[in-house]
Design an enzyme around this catalytic site. Structure first.
Site, PDB file in Angstrom:
ATOM      1  N   LYS A   4     -10.835   4.382   6.471  1.00 24.96           N
ATOM      2  CA  LYS A   4     -11.228   3.095   6.057  1.00 24.96           C
ATOM      3  C   LYS A   4     -11.369   2.116   7.252  1.00 24.96           C
ATOM      4  CE  LYS A   4      -6.883   1.841   3.979  1.00 24.96           C
ATOM      5  NZ  LYS A   4      -6.188   3.112   4.194  1.00 24.96           N
ATOM      6  N   SER A  13       0.931   1.705   9.304  1.00 28.04           N
ATOM      7  CA  SER A  13      -0.268   1.064   8.653  1.00 28.04           C
ATOM      8  C   SER A  13       0.125  -0.476   8.266  1.00 28.04           C
ATOM      9  CB  SER A  13      -0.662   1.722   7.521  1.00 28.04           C
ATOM     10  OG  SER A  13      -1.689   1.216   6.871  1.00 28.04           O
ATOM     11  N   HIS A  14       0.424  -0.710   6.999  1.00 25.30           N
ATOM     12  CA  HIS A  14       0.408  -2.118   6.407  1.00 25.30           C
ATOM     13  C   HIS A  14       1.870  -2.574   6.556  1.00 25.30           C
ATOM     14  CE1 HIS A  14       0.548   0.674   3.309  1.00 25.30           C
ATOM     15  NE2 HIS A  14       1.303  -0.284   2.458  1.00 25.30           N
ATOM     16  N   ARG A  61       3.502   0.932  -9.006  1.00 27.31           N
ATOM     17  CA  ARG A  61       2.293  -0.036  -8.881  1.00 27.31           C
ATOM     18  C   ARG A  61       1.545   0.130 -10.479  1.00 27.31           C
ATOM     19  NH1 ARG A  61       1.838  -1.148  -3.507  1.00 27.31           N
ATOM     20  NH2 ARG A  61       1.743   0.767  -2.022  1.00 27.31           N
ATOM     21  N   ASP A 111      -4.999  -5.132   8.504  1.00 25.89           N
ATOM     22  CA  ASP A 111      -3.641  -4.731   8.389  1.00 25.89           C
ATOM     23  C   ASP A 111      -3.146  -4.202   9.871  1.00 25.89           C
ATOM     24  OD1 ASP A 111      -4.970  -2.262   8.490  1.00 25.89           O
ATOM     25  OD2 ASP A 111      -3.430  -1.306   7.340  1.00 25.89           O
ATOM     26  N   ASP A 160      -7.292  -0.801   9.415  1.00 24.48           N
ATOM     27  CA  ASP A 160      -8.307  -0.136   8.517  1.00 24.48           C
ATOM     28  C   ASP A 160      -8.463  -0.501   7.045  1.00 24.48           C
ATOM     29  OD1 ASP A 160      -5.674   0.653   7.564  1.00 24.48           O
ATOM     30  OD2 ASP A 160      -5.950   2.769   7.591  1.00 24.48           O
ATOM     31  N   ARG A 161      -7.377  -1.572   7.064  1.00 22.84           N
ATOM     32  CA  ARG A 161      -7.562  -2.500   5.463  1.00 22.84           C
ATOM     33  C   ARG A 161      -8.311  -3.920   5.800  1.00 22.84           C
ATOM     34  NH1 ARG A 161      -2.565  -1.767   1.771  1.00 22.84           N
ATOM     35  NH2 ARG A 161      -2.118   0.512   1.954  1.00 22.84           N
ATOM     36  N   THR A 163       1.000   9.307   1.138  1.00 23.80           N
ATOM     37  CA  THR A 163      -0.467   9.007   0.916  1.00 23.80           C
ATOM     38  C   THR A 163      -0.985   8.880   2.222  1.00 23.80           C
ATOM     39  OG1 THR A 163       0.266   7.417  -0.835  1.00 23.80           O
ATOM     40  CG2 THR A 163      -1.922   7.436  -0.276  1.00 23.80           C
ATOM     41  N   LYS A 187       0.047   9.142  11.555  1.00 19.99           N
ATOM     42  CA  LYS A 187      -1.010   9.723  10.877  1.00 19.99           C
ATOM     43  C   LYS A 187      -1.513  10.555  11.656  1.00 19.99           C
ATOM     44  CE  LYS A 187      -2.344   5.338   8.560  1.00 19.99           C
ATOM     45  NZ  LYS A 187      -3.500   4.388   8.230  1.00 19.99           N
ATOM     46  N   GLU A 224     -11.069   1.280  -2.043  1.00 24.12           N
ATOM     47  CA  GLU A 224      -9.935   1.541  -2.986  1.00 24.12           C
ATOM     48  C   GLU A 224      -9.567  -0.039  -3.126  1.00 24.12           C
ATOM     49  OE1 GLU A 224      -7.301   4.905  -1.667  1.00 24.12           O
ATOM     50  OE2 GLU A 224      -7.722   4.050   0.042  1.00 24.12           O
ATOM     51  N   GLU A 225      -8.748  -0.242  -4.075  1.00 22.48           N
ATOM     52  CA  GLU A 225      -8.068  -1.318  -4.508  1.00 22.48           C
ATOM     53  C   GLU A 225      -7.265  -1.844  -3.448  1.00 22.48           C
ATOM     54  OE1 GLU A 225      -4.757  -1.547  -4.997  1.00 22.48           O
ATOM     55  OE2 GLU A 225      -4.726   0.549  -4.589  1.00 22.48           O
ATOM     56  N   SER A 226      -6.637  -0.820  -2.715  1.00 20.82           N
ATOM     57  CA  SER A 226      -5.692  -1.108  -1.921  1.00 20.82           C
ATOM     58  C   SER A 226      -6.090  -1.856  -0.391  1.00 20.82           C
ATOM     59  CB  SER A 226      -4.622  -0.199  -1.386  1.00 20.82           C
ATOM     60  OG  SER A 226      -5.518   0.891  -0.908  1.00 20.82           O
ATOM     61  N   THR A 250      -5.943   8.276  -5.232  1.00 19.21           N
ATOM     62  CA  THR A 250      -5.544   7.298  -4.112  1.00 19.21           C
ATOM     63  C   THR A 250      -5.097   8.133  -2.863  1.00 19.21           C
ATOM     64  OG1 THR A 250      -4.343   5.698  -5.615  1.00 19.21           O
ATOM     65  CG2 THR A 250      -3.641   5.643  -3.515  1.00 19.21           C
ATOM     66  N   ARG A 299       5.696   8.309   6.993  1.00 20.88           N
ATOM     67  CA  ARG A 299       6.179   6.941   7.192  1.00 20.88           C
ATOM     68  C   ARG A 299       7.731   6.962   6.973  1.00 20.88           C
ATOM     69  NH1 ARG A 299       1.284   3.560   4.724  1.00 20.88           N
ATOM     70  NH2 ARG A 299      -0.120   4.594   6.052  1.00 20.88           N
ATOM     71  N   ASP A 348      -2.846  -1.358  11.597  1.00 20.57           N
ATOM     72  CA  ASP A 348      -3.423  -0.254  12.102  1.00 20.57           C
ATOM     73  C   ASP A 348      -5.284  -0.707  12.126  1.00 20.57           C
ATOM     74  OD1 ASP A 348      -3.567   0.555   9.510  1.00 20.57           O
ATOM     75  OD2 ASP A 348      -3.511   2.732  10.005  1.00 20.57           O
TER      76      ASP A 348
HETATM   77  C1  G16 Z   1      -2.979   4.625   2.695  1.00 22.82           C
HETATM   78  C2  G16 Z   1      -4.111   5.572   2.460  1.00 22.82           C
HETATM   79  C3  G16 Z   1      -5.024   4.902   1.322  1.00 22.82           C
HETATM   80  C4  G16 Z   1      -4.318   4.385  -0.056  1.00 22.82           C
HETATM   81  C5  G16 Z   1      -3.111   3.572   0.653  1.00 22.82           C
HETATM   82  C6  G16 Z   1      -2.296   3.090  -0.541  1.00 22.82           C
HETATM   83  O1  G16 Z   1      -3.299   3.418   3.176  1.00 22.82           O
HETATM   84  O2  G16 Z   1      -4.952   5.742   3.452  1.00 22.82           O
HETATM   85  O3  G16 Z   1      -6.045   5.614   0.994  1.00 22.82           O
HETATM   86  O4  G16 Z   1      -4.830   3.672  -0.863  1.00 22.82           O
HETATM   87  O5  G16 Z   1      -2.465   4.296   1.306  1.00 22.82           O
HETATM   88  O6  G16 Z   1      -1.152   4.050  -0.827  1.00 22.82           O
HETATM   89  P1  G16 Z   1       0.194   3.807  -1.908  1.00 22.82           P
HETATM   90  O7  G16 Z   1      -0.601   2.939  -2.988  1.00 22.82           O
HETATM   91  O8  G16 Z   1       0.475   5.025  -2.135  1.00 22.82           O
HETATM   92  O9  G16 Z   1       1.098   2.809  -1.393  1.00 22.82           O
HETATM   93  P2  G16 Z   1      -2.607   2.933   4.707  1.00 22.82           P
HETATM   94  O10 G16 Z   1      -3.720   1.796   4.911  1.00 22.82           O
HETATM   95  O11 G16 Z   1      -1.334   2.455   4.398  1.00 22.82           O
HETATM   96  O12 G16 Z   1      -2.956   3.988   5.487  1.00 22.82           O
END
Ligand code: G16
Length: 539
Positions: free
Chosen positions: A375, A112-113, A494, A276, A280-281, A17, A125, A362-364, A343, A21, A278
């Site tokens: 983001k 990321s997270h 999920r 988070d 962005d969240r 996504t 990324k 997004e919900e995330s 997503t 990773r 990096d």
């Molecule tokens: C990445 C994407 C987001 C996405 C998220 C969740 O976020 O940039 O757009 O909503 O993953 O992904 P998944 O539900 O597939 O785990 P980030 O913050 O991890 O870069």
């Protein structure tokens, strides 16, 4: 001296996504990182004259990886790299630098997270000239390249000192080392009314920002404490650490529980936010109050007029399919288009570039605007603070008003983690086969109106993406299933639940979603197939 090193392919360098990773130890295998970077360079083609931004969230292996990247870029003919001091850049700050400097894109080294450290995760990324992560059409080419790679090029030279600001050279390549924070802060000052925010803090307003020992600490200290005048110590876990001090830098109810507990205690501040790994969240909290990311997006969309950068109007809004419909209700009443995408932030990029949308989320725990193509965690917090400054209302009051005006979507996500990939894939495949027969079926008071995979036709480039399975009910409720694309091993299922309500606005979310959760578990046979009787993470 440029060296050409023979290598053999790894079979698993497919981006998910948000970039590639992997477990840190997987990334540290001989030539693993190099293979992936060379595959990107090979996909881009001629590197002459190209300029890239480079940074990372400071997690374990960042320093080693950045040095490799620098030496490979020089060997491949890149003209210039713009690098954050000591290799630090948040994802939003990086995206901004890519746009501001009209570069060809860049690399943010972050998972990321996901947790960091030698036993945690590492990630890459990769963004193109839009400042946003590359679309699937490009990541597929990189993956294809990685499966056939036989050599990579690297400059044989000592490591570059990234601690001093200024410009140095490696071979013919220029390396500009910049203050990681400065340009980002300037951009925030252009978007928001900093004087109004200064007044808010002068009036005694209190906040806590949790940087989760990750990259945003220095950004938050500069903005909230030094410029806006929040009390010293308002920013916690402010020093980026290679293993995030053991924290799982995912700002949600489970992994930022310490912050949630603080905000539900008698020591609570007026406002709290977290970011988070990096940056962005974001998570938004008020006194004894949690704002779901879906509600937060709806509230930002309803209050854009308070922000100088948006006050003259916005093009439209967008959300991912798994995100609640709250923002679309706001859009509808305000005559704005509301786009629904798969997503992944990359799906918003075309909509922003074509001026179809200004705000999205997004919900995330991600929200953002067309100021960049990622983001932006601190942006979201400044947006919230601006609404509070303009209205004089608390987080809870602002949210409740939004529910009254537009209805409330009781919403929660349930994550079933650590599943065997085969089990998860089969669960999804079998569920998809079941969907056509579900329409019209009744489960207690819930009746299925439609059940189908979510399919997105990009209105700009015409690409078609299928992501997730959706069951809609006649009362507006919705169950969405998808497999996470950001994990580094196994699979995470999920399950996203939404139940819109227009009268009972003050109920407990879990109670309101109890029946829907049971339907979701039963229809997908989650317990039977995974052995799990409940989710590992509710958020
Ligand atoms: C990445 C994407 C987001 C996405 C998220 C969740 O976020 O940039 O757009 O909503 O993953 O992904 P998944 O539900 O597939 O785990 P980030 O913050 O991890 O870069």
């Amino acid at each position: 001296m440029i060296k050409t090193i023979a290598t053999t392919p790894y079979a698993d360098q497919k981006m998910g996504t948000g970039g590639l990773r992997k477990k840190t130890k997987v990334m540290m295998q001989p030539n693993y990182f190099e293979n992936f970077i060379q595959s990107i360079f090979n996909t881009v083609g001629d590197m002459k004259g190209k300029v890239f931004v480079v940074g990372g969230d400071g997690r374990y292996y960042n320093q080693t990886a950045i040095q490799k990247l620098i030496k490979m870029a020089a060997a491949n003919g890149v003209k210039k790299l713009i690098i954050g001091q000591n290799g630090f850049l948040s994802t939003p700050a990086g995206s901004h630098l890519m746009l501001k400097n009209h570069t060809n894109g860049g690399f943010i080294l972050s998972a990321s997270h996901n947790p960091g450290g030698e036993n945690g995760d590492f990630g890459i990324k990769y963004a193109n000239e839009t400042g946003g992560q590359v679309p699937t059409s490009v990541s597929d080419k990189i993956y294809a390249n990685s499966k056939n790679i036989s050599e990579y090029k690297i400059y044989d030279a000592p490591d570059v000192d990234l601690s001093k600001l200024g410009t140095v050279k490696l071979g013919d390549m220029e390396i500009e080392i910049i203050d990681s924070v400065k340009d980002y802060v300037e951009m925030m000052q252009e978007i928001f009314d900093f004087d109004a925010l200064k007044k808010l803090f002068k009036s005694g307003f209190t906040m806590r920002f949790d940087a989760m020992n990750a990259v945003t600490g220095p950004y938050a200290i500069r903005i909230f404490e030094e410029i806006l005048g929040a009390a010293k110590g308002s920013v916690t876990h402010a020093v980026p650490l290679p293993d995030f001090g053991g924290l799982h830098p995912d700002p949600n109810l489970t992994y930022a529980k310490h912050l949630v507990d603080f905000m539900f205690s008698d020591k609570a501040t007026d406002f709290a936010g977290a970011n988070d790994g990096d940056g962005d969240r974001n998570m938004i909290l008020g006194r004894s109050f949690f704002v779901t990311p879906s509600d937060s997006l709806a509230i930002l969309a309803d209050n854009y007029r308070y922000i100088p950068a948006y006050k003259n109007g916005i093009y439209g809004v967008a959300k991912s399919a798994a995100t609640s419909t709250a923002v679309c209700r706001v859009a509808e009443k305000n005559n704005l288009p509301c786009y629904v995408v798969p997503t992944g932030w990359k799906y918003f990029v075309n909509l922003m570039d074509s001026k179809r949308i200004t705000l999205c989320g997004e919900e995330s725990f991600g929200s953002g605007s067309s100021h960049i193509r990622e983001k932006d965690g601190i942006w979201a917090i400044l947006f919230w603070l601006s609404i509070i400054a303009a209205t004089g209302k608390s987080v809870a009051e602002i949210t409740r008003e939004n529910w009254k005006k537009y209805g409330r979507s009781y919403y929660m996500r349930f994550d079933f983690e650590g599943l065997e990939t085969d089990v998860a894939d089969k669960l999804m495949a079998d569920l998809e086969n079941k969907l056509p027969a579900l329409a019209g079926q009744k489960f207690g008071t819930y009746e299925v109106s439609e059940a189908a995979p979510f399919v997105y036709n990009d209105p700009v480039d015409g690409s078609v993406t299928k992501n997730g399975l959706v069951i809609d009910f006649t009362n507006g409720s919705k169950i969405t299933y998808r497999l996470s694309g950001t994990g580094s091993s196994g699979a995470t299922l999920r399950v996203y639940l939404e139940r819109p309500e227009y009268k009972d606005l003050e109920e407990d979310t879990l109670t309101m979603l109890k029946d829907l959760l049971k339907i979701a578990m039963d229809v997908a046979e989650i317990t039977k197939r995974t052995g799990k009787t409940k989710a590992d993470v509710n958020t």
